[in-house]
Design a protein around this motif. Structure first.
Motif, short mmCIF file in Angstrom:
data_model
loop_
_atom_site.label_atom_id
_atom_site.label_comp_id
_atom_site.label_asym_id
_atom_site.label_seq_id
_atom_site.Cartn_x
_atom_site.Cartn_y
_atom_site.Cartn_z
N SER A 99 0.68 -1.16 0.16
CA SER A 99 0.12 -0.07 0.17
C SER A 99 0.96 1.12 0.07
CB SER A 99 -1.05 0.02 1.08
OG SER A 99 -0.24 0.03 2.47
N TYR A 100 0.51 2.47 -0.21
CA TYR A 100 0.97 3.72 -0.20
C TYR A 100 0.03 5.02 0.22
CZ TYR A 100 -1.88 4.84 -4.38
OH TYR A 100 -2.76 5.12 -5.34
N ILE A 101 0.94 5.71 0.72
CA ILE A 101 0.38 7.25 0.74
C ILE A 101 0.98 8.12 0.12
CG2 ILE A 101 -0.03 8.88 2.75
CD1 ILE A 101 -0.02 6.58 4.92
N ASN A 102 0.13 9.02 -0.83
CA ASN A 102 0.70 9.76 -1.62
C ASN A 102 0.53 11.28 -0.95
OD1 ASN A 102 1.53 11.46 -3.69
ND2 ASN A 102 0.23 10.66 -5.13
N ASN A 103 1.34 11.83 -0.47
CA ASN A 103 1.36 13.11 0.07
C ASN A 103 2.24 14.29 -0.47
OD1 ASN A 103 0.44 14.92 1.98
ND2 ASN A 103 1.62 14.59 3.51
N GLN A 104 2.42 14.31 -1.79
CA GLN A 104 3.14 14.95 -2.64
C GLN A 104 2.46 16.13 -2.90
OE1 GLN A 104 6.00 12.59 -5.55
NE2 GLN A 104 3.91 11.50 -5.50
N THR A 105 2.95 17.21 -3.78
CA THR A 105 2.17 18.31 -4.26
C THR A 105 0.90 18.02 -4.97
OG1 THR A 105 4.59 19.33 -4.55
CG2 THR A 105 2.83 20.36 -5.76
N HIS A 106 -0.09 18.69 -4.85
CA HIS A 106 -1.42 18.40 -5.51
C HIS A 106 -1.18 18.03 -6.98
CE1 HIS A 106 -5.56 18.94 -6.48
NE2 HIS A 106 -5.09 19.57 -7.46
N GLY A 107 -1.87 16.93 -7.31
CA GLY A 107 -1.93 16.30 -8.71
C GLY A 107 -0.95 15.54 -9.00
N THR A 108 0.32 15.32 -8.28
CA THR A 108 1.36 14.67 -8.43
C THR A 108 0.91 13.12 -8.52
OG1 THR A 108 3.01 16.32 -7.69
CG2 THR A 108 3.91 13.93 -8.18
N VAL A 109 1.57 12.25 -9.45
CA VAL A 109 1.15 10.78 -9.37
C VAL A 109 2.56 10.23 -9.29
CG1 VAL A 109 0.40 8.96 -10.87
CG2 VAL A 109 -0.90 11.13 -10.80
N ALA A 110 2.68 9.07 -8.61
CA ALA A 110 3.68 8.25 -8.45
C ALA A 110 3.75 6.88 -9.52
CB ALA A 110 4.01 7.49 -6.92
N LYS A 111 4.96 6.34 -9.57
CA LYS A 111 4.83 5.23 -10.59
C LYS A 111 5.49 4.11 -9.82
CE LYS A 111 5.20 8.46 -14.67
NZ LYS A 111 5.62 9.70 -13.84
N PHE A 112 4.63 3.04 -10.06
CA PHE A 112 5.34 1.62 -9.40
C PHE A 112 5.67 1.16 -10.52
CE2 PHE A 112 2.33 3.12 -6.10
CZ PHE A 112 3.22 3.21 -5.12
N LYS A 113 7.10 0.30 -10.35
CA LYS A 113 7.60 -0.27 -11.52
C LYS A 113 8.27 -1.61 -11.26
CE LYS A 113 9.18 4.27 -13.43
NZ LYS A 113 10.00 4.89 -14.49
N ASP A 114 8.21 -2.31 -12.31
CA ASP A 114 8.72 -3.61 -12.08
C ASP A 114 10.23 -3.76 -12.35
OD1 ASP A 114 9.75 -3.40 -14.82
OD2 ASP A 114 8.00 -4.62 -15.93
N VAL A 115 10.78 -4.82 -12.39
CA VAL A 115 12.26 -5.16 -12.19
C VAL A 115 13.13 -4.53 -13.44
CG1 VAL A 115 12.34 -7.39 -13.55
CG2 VAL A 115 14.03 -7.09 -11.73
#
Length: 148
Positions: A99-115
């Motif tokens: 799981s995650y918590i996104n507490n970045q700047t408004h609208g920012t999206v994090a990316k989860f990546k494979d190997v």
């Protein structure tokens, strides 16, 4: 439930939102009594994902990722250190993000990546009204997170 006594040396428990270092837990007819010293800070290695994830406060400007590794056949849950910089953070070889918590700047999206560092999931966008929580869809295939 009948009377049950569980002795847990060094195992952390969460009851009604309070982290408790377990000495003895006594359950009588559904009520639970705990004899232990309460801890005010969130546990970084709780015995269950939901208890550890519920109490964590992700710092402003960060993406925070929660997961586990298997130790002696048991899942040991913890938080990775908060991620701020716009680079691939990882690899997580024996740790499975859940799981995650996104507490970045408004609208920012994090990316989860494979190997191979290919994007396999994007987080929910950060909100100006507070941290946004979500689940990692592919824990066994996720090796990196990129906060931007």
């Amino acid at each position: 439930m009948n009377i049950a006594s569980i002795r847990n040396a060094g195992i952390k428990h969460r009851i009604a939102g309070v982290a408790v270092a377990g000495a003895a837990v006594l359950a009588v007819g559904g009520a639970t009594t705990v004899s232990a010293q309460a801890q005010s800070s969130a546990s970084t290695s709780a015995s269950a994902e939901s208890s550890s994830a519920a109490a964590y406060r992700c710092p402003s400007g960060a993406i925070c990722v929660h997961g586990y590794k298997v130790v002696n056949g048991h899942k040991k849950y913890s938080w990775a250190s908060p991620k701020y910089s716009c680079v691939n953070h990882g690899p997580w070889k024996k740790w499975m993000p859940t799981s995650y918590i996104n507490n970045q700047t408004h609208g920012t999206v994090a990316k989860f990546k494979d190997v191979d560092k290919r994007t396999i999931q994007k987080s929910k966008p950060a909100s100006s009204s507070g941290p946004v929580k979500g689940k990692v869809k592919y824990p066994g295939r996720t090796f990196y997170v990129k906060p931007c």
